[in-house]
Every structure is written in C-alpha cells, then in structure tokens.
Design an enzyme around this catalytic site. Structure first.
Site, PDB file in Angstrom:
ATOM      1  N   ARG A  82      22.072   7.042 -14.042  1.00 23.25           N
ATOM      2  CA  ARG A  82      22.987   8.287 -13.393  1.00 23.25           C
ATOM      3  C   ARG A  82      22.251   9.039 -12.561  1.00 23.25           C
ATOM      4  O   ARG A  82      22.969   9.710 -11.430  1.00 23.25           O
ATOM      5  CB  ARG A  82      23.429   9.218 -14.737  1.00 23.25           C
ATOM      6  CG  ARG A  82      24.403  10.117 -14.356  1.00 23.25           C
ATOM      7  CD  ARG A  82      25.014  10.837 -15.686  1.00 23.25           C
ATOM      8  NE  ARG A  82      24.021  11.333 -16.294  1.00 23.25           N
ATOM      9  CZ  ARG A  82      24.075  12.181 -17.609  1.00 23.25           C
ATOM     10  NH1 ARG A  82      25.385  11.744 -18.235  1.00 23.25           N
ATOM     11  NH2 ARG A  82      23.220  12.761 -18.183  1.00 23.25           N
ATOM     12  N   LYS A 184      25.144  14.946 -11.478  1.00 21.58           N
ATOM     13  CA  LYS A 184      24.380  15.970 -12.167  1.00 21.58           C
ATOM     14  C   LYS A 184      23.617  16.889 -11.193  1.00 21.58           C
ATOM     15  O   LYS A 184      22.367  16.639 -10.993  1.00 21.58           O
ATOM     16  CB  LYS A 184      23.617  15.527 -13.310  1.00 21.58           C
ATOM     17  CG  LYS A 184      23.250  16.402 -14.506  1.00 21.58           C
ATOM     18  CD  LYS A 184      22.711  15.556 -15.845  1.00 21.58           C
ATOM     19  CE  LYS A 184      22.414  16.680 -16.739  1.00 21.58           C
ATOM     20  NZ  LYS A 184      23.149  17.617 -17.270  1.00 21.58           N
ATOM     21  N   GLU A 220      36.069  19.534 -18.636  1.00 17.44           N
ATOM     22  CA  GLU A 220      34.867  19.518 -19.680  1.00 17.44           C
ATOM     23  C   GLU A 220      34.390  20.912 -19.791  1.00 17.44           C
ATOM     24  O   GLU A 220      34.944  21.878 -19.373  1.00 17.44           O
ATOM     25  CB  GLU A 220      33.808  18.588 -19.116  1.00 17.44           C
ATOM     26  CG  GLU A 220      33.258  19.004 -17.965  1.00 17.44           C
ATOM     27  CD  GLU A 220      32.102  17.982 -17.402  1.00 17.44           C
ATOM     28  OE1 GLU A 220      31.155  17.631 -17.985  1.00 17.44           O
ATOM     29  OE2 GLU A 220      31.987  17.687 -16.144  1.00 17.44           O
TER      30      GLU A 220
HETATM   31  N1  PLP Z   1      29.069  17.561 -18.947  1.00 12.56           N
HETATM   32  C1  PLP Z   1      27.919  18.300 -18.267  1.00 12.56           C
HETATM   33  C2  PLP Z   1      28.521  19.038 -17.271  1.00 12.56           C
HETATM   34  C3  PLP Z   1      26.699  18.450 -18.624  1.00 12.56           C
HETATM   35  O1  PLP Z   1      25.760  19.149 -18.107  1.00 12.56           O
HETATM   36  C4  PLP Z   1      26.179  17.265 -19.790  1.00 12.56           C
HETATM   37  C5  PLP Z   1      24.648  17.420 -20.030  1.00 12.56           C
HETATM   38  O2  PLP Z   1      23.972  16.455 -19.564  1.00 12.56           O
HETATM   39  C6  PLP Z   1      27.172  16.437 -20.335  1.00 12.56           C
HETATM   40  C7  PLP Z   1      28.450  16.799 -20.056  1.00 12.56           C
HETATM   41  C8  PLP Z   1      26.580  15.550 -21.229  1.00 12.56           C
HETATM   42  O3  PLP Z   1      26.089  14.479 -20.618  1.00 12.56           O
HETATM   43  P1  PLP Z   1      24.958  13.669 -21.589  1.00 12.56           P
HETATM   44  O4  PLP Z   1      25.888  13.314 -22.855  1.00 12.56           O
HETATM   45  O5  PLP Z   1      24.697  12.514 -20.803  1.00 12.56           O
HETATM   46  O6  PLP Z   1      23.892  14.457 -21.863  1.00 12.56           O
HETATM   47  C1  COI Z   2      22.131  18.453 -21.217  1.00 14.50           C
HETATM   48  O1  COI Z   2      22.855  18.344 -22.081  1.00 14.50           O
HETATM   49  O2  COI Z   2      20.980  17.442 -21.230  1.00 14.50           O
HETATM   50  C2  COI Z   2      22.531  19.172 -20.231  1.00 14.50           C
HETATM   51  O3  COI Z   2      21.972  19.170 -19.032  1.00 14.50           O
HETATM   52  C3  COI Z   2      23.418  20.498 -20.376  1.00 14.50           C
HETATM   53  C4  COI Z   2      22.760  21.632 -20.115  1.00 14.50           C
HETATM   54  C5  COI Z   2      23.739  22.866 -20.070  1.00 14.50           C
HETATM   55  C6  COI Z   2      21.476  22.183 -20.801  1.00 14.50           C
END
Ligand code: PLP
Ligand code: COI
Length: 341
Positions: A82, A184, A220
């Site tokens: 990612r 991200k 989201e």
């Molecule tokens: N959506 C956003 C905007 C995020 O910052 C995160 C955190 O990483 C997620 C979703 C969840 O992603 P993940 O499950 O890969 O941590």
């Molecule tokens: C994560 O879940 O790793 C994120 O980057 C989300 C952030 C709001 C802490």
C-alpha cells in the site's frame, strides 16, 4: 529481555519515544542501505518538499505479544505494497517492499522492551513514513527523500476501549472523486483536522464522511473503514475508490466468510439504509474494531439495536476472531502473521 516499566493497562493512543528508529535516504536516484539510529529528531531545509507541498505518505501497523510470548506483526506485506501505491500517487520513489518488511522487523526487535505484554490491551504501534526532503519551491516532486519507521506503545484509539461510540455525519468532505482518498497521504489527514475538532466540540467521537460527489453514500471516518451487520447477520462494507483500502477491513471480511461462515458484501452503502442495520463498527489498525452505538445527522439520531453498552454479537465475534489471530490463539491464514522473535 526486560520490559520497560510502563503503565501498559492504562495507555492512551499517544506518542512515547522509544529507543531506535530506522532511516533510509533516497538520493541520486537510489535508496541507500538504511540503518537503525537513536535520534528521534529530523533536521531539514526550510524549503523541503514535505514542508512546502505536503509530499509525505505513511503507514500504520502494530506488533503484538502472543499468548506464548512471541512478538509478531500482522500482514506487513500489505502495508509495504500500500505504501508503494501511496508513493507512486504522490510521485515519490517507492521503498522496496521486501526492505520495508525487513526494516519493520528491525525496528520492532530493537524496541522489543516497549512491546506491551500479552493481555495488557496495549500494542506497539509502528509508523513507517516517507517524505520529500530537498528544497522545492516551484510545485514539483522533490529529488531526495527520507524513509523512516518509528514505534510507540499505544492503548485503545478511542477512550473507553470497546465501549460503543457516537459519531456524526460530517458537513466536510474527506476525498474528491479521482483524488487521493485511496492512499495514505498526510494531506488527507491535514484536511480532516478541522472536521474532527468540530466533531469533538459538538460532543462526537468521530466523523462519518459521505461521498463528496453525491453525499448519499457512506465512505469512512478520518482513520477507519466501516463495517455494518444486517439484521440477518450479513457483514456489509462500503465499496468506494475514494476510501483507504483498510487491511483490517479486508481481513475482517475474510474472517467473516471463512472462519464464521457469514455472508459478506462489499458494495455501495447508501446513508438512507444505515438505519436498517443491526450493528455498526469502525475498523482499522488503530481502531481495531470499535463499535458505533449511535450516528447523528443534523440532530436526527440512528441508534443501533446493539445499544451503547457493548458490542453487538456479530461485531464481538469478528473482534474475538481477528484479535485471536493477531494474539496467536486462533490459527491464522497462511502468511498473515510474521514472527519477529
Ligand atoms: N481509513 C483511514 C482513513 C485510515 O487512516 C486507516 C488507518 O490506517 C484505515 C482506514 C484502516 O486501515 P488499516 O486497517 O489498514 O489500518
Ligand atoms: C492507523 O490505524 O494506523 C491509522 O493510521 C489511523 C490513524 C487515525 C491513527
């Protein structure tokens, strides 16, 4: 190895400096060898690309202590790939995926004393990130970059842990069609700060963002994807090209289908149908699965039947199975768990 004397049970989601961090530099078209270093501070030019034009992307992942005392990470290869997608979208040189996974392991190992003990409720949060570091004044990508990883022990993202939260529908948009919502990038979070401060000031824990093109579909939150459970126990998650492809959400959908035998659907979720769901949760590395008890849209309340006291029954099963896999007492699908030591 002796653990640091920290109050593991009562940690919030905040930064605690740990001993070692990883740094690699990109210059003259290539990445150097990278190394673990001690200094948590970064010195850069006043005109660095990251400071002027926000050329920065990051990842978030965790290390866990398993029941039998190992330290593990969860699907780090997906964070690595990612981050490549994020870097490409911001015209940055991708950091090689195998080196990403190896550097994460180095940082976790070097900070093993900060990995919270099994059963404490805390974990080691790992933050890989990269940014343009040379001076850039015309709007263009930097030529030099730094890739870094630090780690910090954290507790639950929302105060109260697994207690259901109340969120509001945001009047602000998070991501434009064909924009950067699916990667991200720091810029996505900068633009959410006013929205989250506003939500908190109004007494809400988080924002639900709708799609900015029609404002009819659920996207989201600022830091997590949504999962919903229908009254007949189907697990539903929004499909959208403008949300971050959450690794936690992808794992939950797999667990729902293959471990719990539930029907799953990734599809457009219209805000109008949210009132008909039985359960709602936020999922992400930081959020794990945080249950949502109530959604407020300009004074109109949607209260889920699961209530404000505890997670709904399906959310609880998903939570137990996912965290069971991460903590090593439920067998993981092939390749999900990387043992560090
Ligand atoms: N959506 C956003 C905007 C995020 O910052 C995160 C955190 O990483 C997620 C979703 C969840 O992603 P993940 O499950 O890969 O941590
Ligand atoms: C994560 O879940 O790793 C994120 O980057 C989300 C952030 C709001 C802490």
């Amino acid at each position: 190895m002796e653990k640091k004397n920290l109050d593991w049970e009562n940690m919030g989601f905040s930064y605690i400096q740990t001993d070692k961090r990883y740094v690699a530099n990109y210059k003259d078209g290539k990445w150097d060898d990278g190394a673990l270093i001690d200094d948590p501070n970064i010195v850069m030019n006043e005109c660095a690309g990251v400071l002027q034009y926000a050329q920065t992307v990051f990842e978030g992942m965790k290390a866990y202590t398993t029941e039998d005392g190992h330290i593990v990470t969860f699907r780090p290869d997906l964070n690595a790939s990612r981050m490549v997608d994020s870097a490409k979208r911001l015209e940055m040189p991708p950091f090689p995926e195998d080196r990403f996974v190896d550097a994460v392991a180095q940082v976790v190992k070097a900070n093993a004393a900060y990995v919270p003990p099994y059963g404490s409720g805390a974990t080691l949060y790992i933050r890989p990130y990269m940014f343009g570091i040379n001076p850039v004044i015309g709007v263009k990508p930097a030529d030099e970059y730094q890739f870094r990883i630090f780690a910090t022990p954290v507790g639950p993202y929302f105060k109260g842990g697994a207690k259901p939260i109340t969120i509001c529908v945001s009047d602000f948009d998070r991501a434009a069609p064909h924009g950067t919502g699916h990667i991200k990038a720091g810029l996505n979070y900068a633009m959410s700060l006013h929205a989250i401060v506003t939500a908190h000031a109004n007494g809400f824990d988080e924002n639900m963002y709708l799609d900015s093109a029609t404002r009819t579909k659920v996207e989201e939150t600022g830091g997590a994807n949504f999962i919903f459970v229908t009254k007949d126990n189907k697990v539903v998650t929004p499909h959208s090209n403008t949300i971050l492809p959450s690794i936690t959400r992808r794992s939950i959908m797999y667990v729902a289908e293959h471990y719990l035998g539930l029907e799953v659907e990734e599809r457009d979720v219209y805000f109008d149908e949210v009132k008909d769901f039985a359960e709602c949760g936020l999922c992400g590395t930081a959020a794990v699965i945080s249950p949502v008890g109530k959604i407020v849209n300009h004074g109109e309340e949607i209260c889920f039947p699961s209530g404000m006291e505890k997670m709904g029954p399906v959310t609880q099963k998903l939570y137990d199975t996912l965290t069971g896999i991460q903590m090593g007492h439920i067998e993981a699908p092939e390749g999900w768990i990387k043992v560090i030591e």
